[in-house]
Write a protein that holds these residues in place. Structure first.
Motif, PDB file in Angstrom:
ATOM      1  N   ALA A  13      48.100  32.526  40.450  1.00 22.10           N
ATOM      2  CA  ALA A  13      48.877  32.972  39.290  1.00 22.10           C
ATOM      3  C   ALA A  13      48.681  34.471  39.052  1.00 22.10           C
ATOM      4  O   ALA A  13      47.693  35.054  39.493  1.00 22.10           O
ATOM      5  N   PRO A  14      49.609  35.080  38.351  1.00 23.62           N
ATOM      6  CA  PRO A  14      49.447  36.501  38.003  1.00 23.62           C
ATOM      7  C   PRO A  14      48.131  36.727  37.263  1.00 23.62           C
ATOM      8  O   PRO A  14      47.730  35.909  36.425  1.00 23.62           O
ATOM      9  N   GLY A  15      47.478  37.833  37.626  1.00 23.60           N
ATOM     10  CA  GLY A  15      46.208  38.157  36.997  1.00 23.60           C
ATOM     11  C   GLY A  15      44.998  37.547  37.671  1.00 23.60           C
ATOM     12  O   GLY A  15      43.869  37.994  37.440  1.00 23.60           O
ATOM     13  N   GLN A  16      45.232  36.545  38.513  1.00 19.40           N
ATOM     14  CA  GLN A  16      44.128  35.886  39.193  1.00 19.40           C
ATOM     15  C   GLN A  16      43.719  36.650  40.446  1.00 19.40           C
ATOM     16  O   GLN A  16      44.270  37.698  40.782  1.00 19.40           O
ATOM     17  N   LYS A  17      42.713  36.088  41.143  1.00 16.33           N
ATOM     18  CA  LYS A  17      42.214  36.693  42.378  1.00 16.33           C
ATOM     19  C   LYS A  17      42.501  35.756  43.542  1.00 16.33           C
ATOM     20  O   LYS A  17      42.498  34.519  43.391  1.00 16.33           O
ATOM     21  N   VAL A  18      42.734  36.340  44.721  1.00 10.91           N
ATOM     22  CA  VAL A  18      42.954  35.546  45.915  1.00 10.91           C
ATOM     23  C   VAL A  18      42.224  36.207  47.087  1.00 10.91           C
ATOM     24  O   VAL A  18      42.027  37.432  47.101  1.00 10.91           O
ATOM     25  N   THR A  19      41.807  35.390  48.027  1.00  9.82           N
ATOM     26  CA  THR A  19      41.209  35.924  49.255  1.00  9.82           C
ATOM     27  C   THR A  19      41.944  35.356  50.452  1.00  9.82           C
ATOM     28  O   THR A  19      42.423  34.210  50.430  1.00  9.82           O
ATOM     29  N   ILE A  20      42.052  36.166  51.493  1.00 10.40           N
ATOM     30  CA  ILE A  20      42.694  35.779  52.746  1.00 10.40           C
ATOM     31  C   ILE A  20      41.697  35.997  53.872  1.00 10.40           C
ATOM     32  O   ILE A  20      41.158  37.105  54.023  1.00 10.40           O
ATOM     33  N   SER A  21      41.451  34.964  54.637  1.00 10.20           N
ATOM     34  CA  SER A  21      40.471  35.045  55.712  1.00 10.20           C
ATOM     35  C   SER A  21      41.126  35.383  57.038  1.00 10.20           C
ATOM     36  O   SER A  21      42.327  35.145  57.245  1.00 10.20           O
ATOM     37  N   CYS A  22      40.321  35.928  57.938  1.00  7.75           N
ATOM     38  CA  CYS A  22      40.780  36.302  59.268  1.00  7.75           C
ATOM     39  C   CYS A  22      39.625  36.045  60.226  1.00  7.75           C
ATOM     40  O   CYS A  22      38.568  36.674  60.095  1.00  7.75           O
ATOM     41  N   SER A  23      39.818  35.130  61.142  1.00  6.64           N
ATOM     42  CA  SER A  23      38.745  34.737  62.049  1.00  6.64           C
ATOM     43  C   SER A  23      39.071  35.142  63.479  1.00  6.64           C
ATOM     44  O   SER A  23      40.192  34.941  63.950  1.00  6.64           O
ATOM     45  N   PRO A  60      45.696  50.755  45.499  1.00  8.98           N
ATOM     46  CA  PRO A  60      44.825  50.509  44.339  1.00  8.98           C
ATOM     47  C   PRO A  60      43.567  49.741  44.708  1.00  8.98           C
ATOM     48  O   PRO A  60      43.534  49.006  45.698  1.00  8.98           O
ATOM     49  N   ASP A  61      42.549  49.921  43.865  1.00  6.76           N
ATOM     50  CA  ASP A  61      41.265  49.277  44.157  1.00  6.76           C
ATOM     51  C   ASP A  61      41.280  47.782  43.862  1.00  6.76           C
ATOM     52  O   ASP A  61      40.246  47.113  43.966  1.00  6.76           O
ATOM     53  N   ARG A  62      42.435  47.241  43.507  1.00  6.81           N
ATOM     54  CA  ARG A  62      42.572  45.784  43.392  1.00  6.81           C
ATOM     55  C   ARG A  62      42.483  45.140  44.780  1.00  6.81           C
ATOM     56  O   ARG A  62      42.238  43.938  44.896  1.00  6.81           O
ATOM     57  N   PHE A  63      42.720  45.943  45.811  1.00  8.53           N
ATOM     58  CA  PHE A  63      42.660  45.463  47.185  1.00  8.53           C
ATOM     59  C   PHE A  63      41.306  45.848  47.786  1.00  8.53           C
ATOM     60  O   PHE A  63      40.878  46.996  47.689  1.00  8.53           O
ATOM     61  N   SER A  64      40.650  44.866  48.416  1.00 13.62           N
ATOM     62  CA  SER A  64      39.356  45.127  49.028  1.00 13.62           C
ATOM     63  C   SER A  64      39.234  44.367  50.335  1.00 13.62           C
ATOM     64  O   SER A  64      39.951  43.388  50.565  1.00 13.62           O
ATOM     65  N   GLY A  65      38.336  44.826  51.190  1.00 11.24           N
ATOM     66  CA  GLY A  65      38.123  44.160  52.464  1.00 11.24           C
ATOM     67  C   GLY A  65      36.656  44.067  52.786  1.00 11.24           C
ATOM     68  O   GLY A  65      35.850  44.872  52.320  1.00 11.24           O
ATOM     69  N   THR A  77      42.657  41.305  43.566  1.00 10.30           N
ATOM     70  CA  THR A  77      42.399  40.904  42.193  1.00 10.30           C
ATOM     71  C   THR A  77      43.549  41.342  41.290  1.00 10.30           C
ATOM     72  O   THR A  77      44.387  42.160  41.695  1.00 10.30           O
ATOM     73  N   GLY A  78      43.586  40.798  40.093  1.00  4.08           N
ATOM     74  CA  GLY A  78      44.639  41.165  39.151  1.00  4.08           C
ATOM     75  C   GLY A  78      46.027  41.032  39.754  1.00  4.08           C
ATOM     76  O   GLY A  78      46.842  41.943  39.686  1.00  4.08           O
ATOM     77  N   LEU A  79      46.307  39.866  40.344  1.00  2.00           N
ATOM     78  CA  LEU A  79      47.558  39.668  41.067  1.00  2.00           C
ATOM     79  C   LEU A  79      48.784  40.013  40.245  1.00  2.00           C
ATOM     80  O   LEU A  79      48.880  39.702  39.045  1.00  2.00           O
ATOM     81  N   GLN A  80      49.735  40.663  40.928  1.00  2.00           N
ATOM     82  CA  GLN A  80      51.009  41.020  40.326  1.00  2.00           C
ATOM     83  C   GLN A  80      52.122  40.421  41.163  1.00  2.00           C
ATOM     84  O   GLN A  80      51.957  40.181  42.359  1.00  2.00           O
ATOM     85  N   THR A  81      53.277  40.214  40.544  1.00  2.00           N
ATOM     86  CA  THR A  81      54.401  39.649  41.290  1.00  2.00           C
ATOM     87  C   THR A  81      54.794  40.559  42.447  1.00  2.00           C
ATOM     88  O   THR A  81      55.263  40.089  43.485  1.00  2.00           O
ATOM     89  N   GLY A  82      54.565  41.838  42.300  1.00  2.60           N
ATOM     90  CA  GLY A  82      54.876  42.787  43.361  1.00  2.60           C
ATOM     91  C   GLY A  82      53.958  42.690  44.559  1.00  2.60           C
ATOM     92  O   GLY A  82      54.210  43.321  45.586  1.00  2.60           O
ATOM     93  N   ASP A  83      52.896  41.885  44.456  1.00  6.55           N
ATOM     94  CA  ASP A  83      51.986  41.689  45.587  1.00  6.55           C
ATOM     95  C   ASP A  83      52.493  40.608  46.530  1.00  6.55           C
ATOM     96  O   ASP A  83      51.911  40.395  47.598  1.00  6.55           O
ATOM     97  N   GLU A  84      53.563  39.913  46.138  1.00 10.20           N
ATOM     98  CA  GLU A  84      54.119  38.870  47.015  1.00 10.20           C
ATOM     99  C   GLU A  84      54.591  39.517  48.316  1.00 10.20           C
ATOM    100  O   GLU A  84      55.486  40.367  48.323  1.00 10.20           O
TER     101      GLU A  84
END
Lengths: 111, 120
Positions: A13-23, A60-65, A77-84
């Motif tokens: 949801a907007p405002g939430q945090k998500v992580t994406i893994s890469c193996s 922006p620093d909402r993106f991290s690796g 973090t702080g998901l926005q609709t524009g991050d889709e």
């Protein structure tokens, strides 16, 4: 079949945090730095994260690796609709036939 | 401002040939390695080929080795991809990308892409 493995999709949801893994493996992620790319619908990919955890100017620093062993993770973090967008991890592979490798991509849906 | 502008994409029959070009500006072209990356319709990214800035080091993906040839003209700030024996599975948007500097491994800048369609 991509050399690097990513989940096909994630959502939050907007405002939430998500992580994406890469193996990957010892010949790619285990040996080289990882980068991440964001591809908004209908556009070319854009560099999002490089050298595992560095952000280019303007990202922006909402993106991290992060990277550990043969795996890497992108956090938003702080998901926005524009991050889709579709997100891809990439690195170099030092195998007998050296070359670039990518993950299959992860579609992020902001609910 | 770094700019990469691809051209040359077209509809071609299986077995045919095509030459893609990438015009680079906004940086000292010879100082950077370059890559071609492609994306089939609705699919993910696939690395195609790499060429170093000056030393002539070249790599190809197995899927195109022996059929594609990457080259560059540093005097014209241009990157090329000569494609022959084209297959339906070569249908994709082809992106010209600037490789990072130094001992790093990322595609720092991307062009807007050029569409290659292989179909009878």
């Amino acid at each position: 079949q991509s050399v690097l493995t990513q989940p096909p999709s994630v959502s939050a949801a907007p405002g939430q945090k998500v992580t994406i893994s890469c193996s990957g493996s010892s010949s790619n992620i285990g040996s080289n730095d990882v980068s991440w790319y964001q591809q908004l619908p209908g556009t070319a990919p854009k560099l999002l994260i490089y050298d595992n955890n560095k952000r280019p100017s303007g990202i922006p620093d909402r993106f991290s690796g992060s990277k550990s062993g043969t795996s890497a993770t992108l956090g938003i973090t702080g998901l926005q609709t524009g991050d889709e967008a579709d997100y891809y991890c990439g690195t170099w592979d030092n195998s007998l036939n050296p070359g670039g490798v990518f993950g299959g991509g992860t579609k992020l849906t902001v609910l | 401002e770094v700019q990469l502008v691809e051209s040359g994409g077209d509809l071609v029959q299986p077995g045919g040939s095509l030459r893609l070009s990438c015009a680079a500006s906004g940086f000292t072209f010879s100082n950077y390695a370059m890559n071609w990356v492609r994306q089939a319709p609705g699919k993910g990214l696939e690395w195609v080929s790499y060429i170093s800035g000056i030393s002539g080091v070249i790599y190809y993906a197995d899927s195109v080795k022996g059929r594609f040839t990457i080259s560059r003209d540093n005097g014209k700030n241009s990157l090329y991809l000569q494609m022959s024996s084209l297959r339906v599975e070569d249908t994709a948007i082809y992106y010209c990308t600037r490789w990072s500097s130094g001992y790093h491994y990322y595609y720092e800048y991307w062009g807007q892409g050029t569409l290659v369609t292989v179909s009878s």
